[in-house]
Scaffold this motif. Structure first.
Motif, short mmCIF file in Angstrom:
data_model
loop_
_atom_site.label_atom_id
_atom_site.label_comp_id
_atom_site.label_asym_id
_atom_site.label_seq_id
_atom_site.Cartn_x
_atom_site.Cartn_y
_atom_site.Cartn_z
N LYS A 30 16.81 1.40 -10.33
CA LYS A 30 16.82 0.32 -9.33
C LYS A 30 15.53 0.33 -8.51
N LEU A 31 15.10 1.51 -8.12
CA LEU A 31 13.90 1.62 -7.29
C LEU A 31 12.65 1.28 -8.09
N TYR A 32 12.59 1.74 -9.34
CA TYR A 32 11.42 1.45 -10.17
C TYR A 32 11.31 -0.05 -10.45
N LYS A 33 12.46 -0.68 -10.67
CA LYS A 33 12.45 -2.13 -10.90
C LYS A 33 12.04 -2.89 -9.65
N GLU A 34 12.44 -2.35 -8.49
CA GLU A 34 12.03 -2.99 -7.23
C GLU A 34 10.51 -2.94 -7.07
N VAL A 35 9.94 -1.81 -7.43
CA VAL A 35 8.48 -1.68 -7.37
C VAL A 35 7.82 -2.69 -8.30
N LYS A 36 8.35 -2.80 -9.50
CA LYS A 36 7.76 -3.69 -10.51
C LYS A 36 7.84 -5.16 -10.10
N THR A 37 8.96 -5.55 -9.50
CA THR A 37 9.15 -6.97 -9.16
C THR A 37 8.58 -7.34 -7.79
N LYS A 38 8.74 -6.45 -6.82
CA LYS A 38 8.33 -6.77 -5.45
C LYS A 38 6.88 -6.44 -5.16
N TYR A 39 6.36 -5.41 -5.85
CA TYR A 39 5.00 -4.98 -5.56
C TYR A 39 4.13 -5.02 -6.82
N VAL A 40 4.27 -6.09 -7.56
CA VAL A 40 3.58 -6.23 -8.84
C VAL A 40 2.07 -6.22 -8.68
N THR A 41 1.55 -6.64 -7.53
CA THR A 41 0.10 -6.69 -7.32
C THR A 41 -0.43 -5.47 -6.58
N SER A 42 0.43 -4.48 -6.37
CA SER A 42 0.02 -3.31 -5.61
C SER A 42 -1.08 -2.53 -6.31
N MET A 43 -2.09 -2.14 -5.54
CA MET A 43 -3.17 -1.30 -6.07
C MET A 43 -2.73 0.16 -6.10
N ALA A 44 -1.64 0.48 -5.39
CA ALA A 44 -1.17 1.86 -5.31
C ALA A 44 -0.49 2.31 -6.59
N VAL A 45 0.02 1.35 -7.38
CA VAL A 45 0.75 1.69 -8.60
C VAL A 45 0.24 0.85 -9.76
N GLN A 46 -0.19 1.51 -10.81
CA GLN A 46 -0.63 0.80 -11.99
C GLN A 46 0.58 0.25 -12.76
N GLN A 47 0.44 -0.97 -13.27
CA GLN A 47 1.56 -1.62 -13.95
C GLN A 47 2.09 -0.78 -15.10
N GLN A 48 1.18 -0.20 -15.88
CA GLN A 48 1.62 0.59 -17.04
C GLN A 48 2.37 1.85 -16.61
N ASP A 49 2.02 2.37 -15.43
CA ASP A 49 2.70 3.56 -14.95
C ASP A 49 4.15 3.27 -14.58
N ILE A 50 4.37 2.19 -13.86
CA ILE A 50 5.74 1.87 -13.46
C ILE A 50 6.58 1.50 -14.68
N ASP A 51 5.96 0.91 -15.69
CA ASP A 51 6.67 0.63 -16.94
C ASP A 51 7.15 1.91 -17.60
N ARG A 52 6.32 2.95 -17.53
CA ARG A 52 6.71 4.23 -18.11
C ARG A 52 7.90 4.85 -17.36
N TYR A 53 7.87 4.70 -16.05
CA TYR A 53 9.01 5.20 -15.25
C TYR A 53 10.28 4.50 -15.67
N SER B 221 0.82 -1.21 0.00
CA SER B 221 0.00 0.00 0.00
C SER B 221 0.85 1.26 0.00
N LEU B 222 1.91 1.29 0.82
CA LEU B 222 2.70 2.50 0.98
C LEU B 222 4.09 2.42 0.36
N SER B 223 4.75 1.28 0.46
CA SER B 223 6.14 1.17 0.00
C SER B 223 6.34 1.60 -1.46
N PRO B 224 5.49 1.16 -2.40
CA PRO B 224 5.70 1.56 -3.80
C PRO B 224 5.65 3.07 -3.99
N ILE B 225 4.76 3.72 -3.25
CA ILE B 225 4.62 5.18 -3.37
C ILE B 225 5.92 5.87 -2.98
N TYR B 226 6.51 5.46 -1.86
CA TYR B 226 7.71 6.12 -1.37
C TYR B 226 8.92 5.77 -2.23
#
Length: 226
Positions: A197-220, A173-178
């Motif tokens: 490194k941080l964006y990839k961590e979000v994509k791999t570790k928090y792939v099911t997070s509702m806080a971050v849309q998958q397409q958004d992190i891909d853009r980052y 819920s919170l970690s991907p945002i920060y």
């Protein structure tokens, strides 16, 4: 030499512009997100403490009156009192410093100052808040503090605090945002590798997070991987 100085000036302008964009894009997340968490968690913490220790009743009652004004966005009176029963978060924090309510008053005061864009006062109050009260409030407080540091122009401190917030939260819920906010600040500093490194961590570790849309992190990721 003149051309080099001109290039440095342009880079400085771009860095300032990026920082301002980061602050503007995250302002609502910084303040409103943490406010929602605090209001819910504060009610739980104060209720539990009241049941366990009736001596905290006065502190909780004083805090509750301030919270009412806080939720109505009347931040000046929530801070200093309204002369009609609410003594203000600052006074609650001072008079009931040894209570849970007194500790939460410091957090609320910091958020009030942040809403008023009084960043130095906000940092002082948030730094004085004890981070042992709640698993959601503590990381949310660190997240808010990290963004306050960004508003003060201390990006190094902001990144460090946001990373600590992500680690403390350790949830989807919170970690991907920060992590993303820290990544954006790395971009501001011209450190795309660190951001990646941080964006990839979000994509791999928090792939099911509702806080971050998958397409958004891909853009980052695409943005800094170029």
């Amino acid at each position: 030499m003149a051309k080099k100085q001109q290039n440095v000036a342009v880079e400085n302008i771009e860095a300032v512009s990026k920082t301002e964009a980061f602050i503007e894009n995250n302002k609502k997340t910084i303040l409103y997100g943490v406010c929602a968490i605090v209001v819910i968690a504060a009610a739980i913490i104060c209720y539990v403490q009241f049941i366990k220790n009736p001596r905290e009743q006065k502190a909780n009652e004083a805090l509750a009156l301030c919270e009412t004004l806080f939720q109505k966005d009347v931040y000046d009176k929530a801070l200093d009192g309204d002369g009609q029963g609410c003594i203000g978060f600052l006074k609650v924090a001072d008079e009931y410093s040894s209570t849970k309510a007194g500790n939460l008053a410091k957090l609320y005061a910091g958020l009030c100052y942040a809403q008023q864009e009084k960043w130095e006062d906000a940092a002082k109050m948030l730094e004085s808040f004890s981070l042992k009260d709640d698993a959601m409030v503590s990381p949310a407080t660190l997240g808010a503090l990290g963004n306050v540091y960004a508003n003060l122009g201390d990006n190094d401190k902001a990144i460090k605090t946001l990373l600590k917030a992500a680690k403390t939260a350790d949830n989807a819920s919170l970690s991907p945002i920060y992590l993303i906010e820290a990544g954006e600040l790395y971009e501001v500093q011209g450190k795309p590798e660190e951001a990646l490194k941080l964006y990839k961590e979000v994509k791999t570790k928090y792939v099911t997070s509702m806080a971050v849309q998958q397409q958004d992190i891909d853009r980052y990721i695409e943005r800094v991987a170029q």
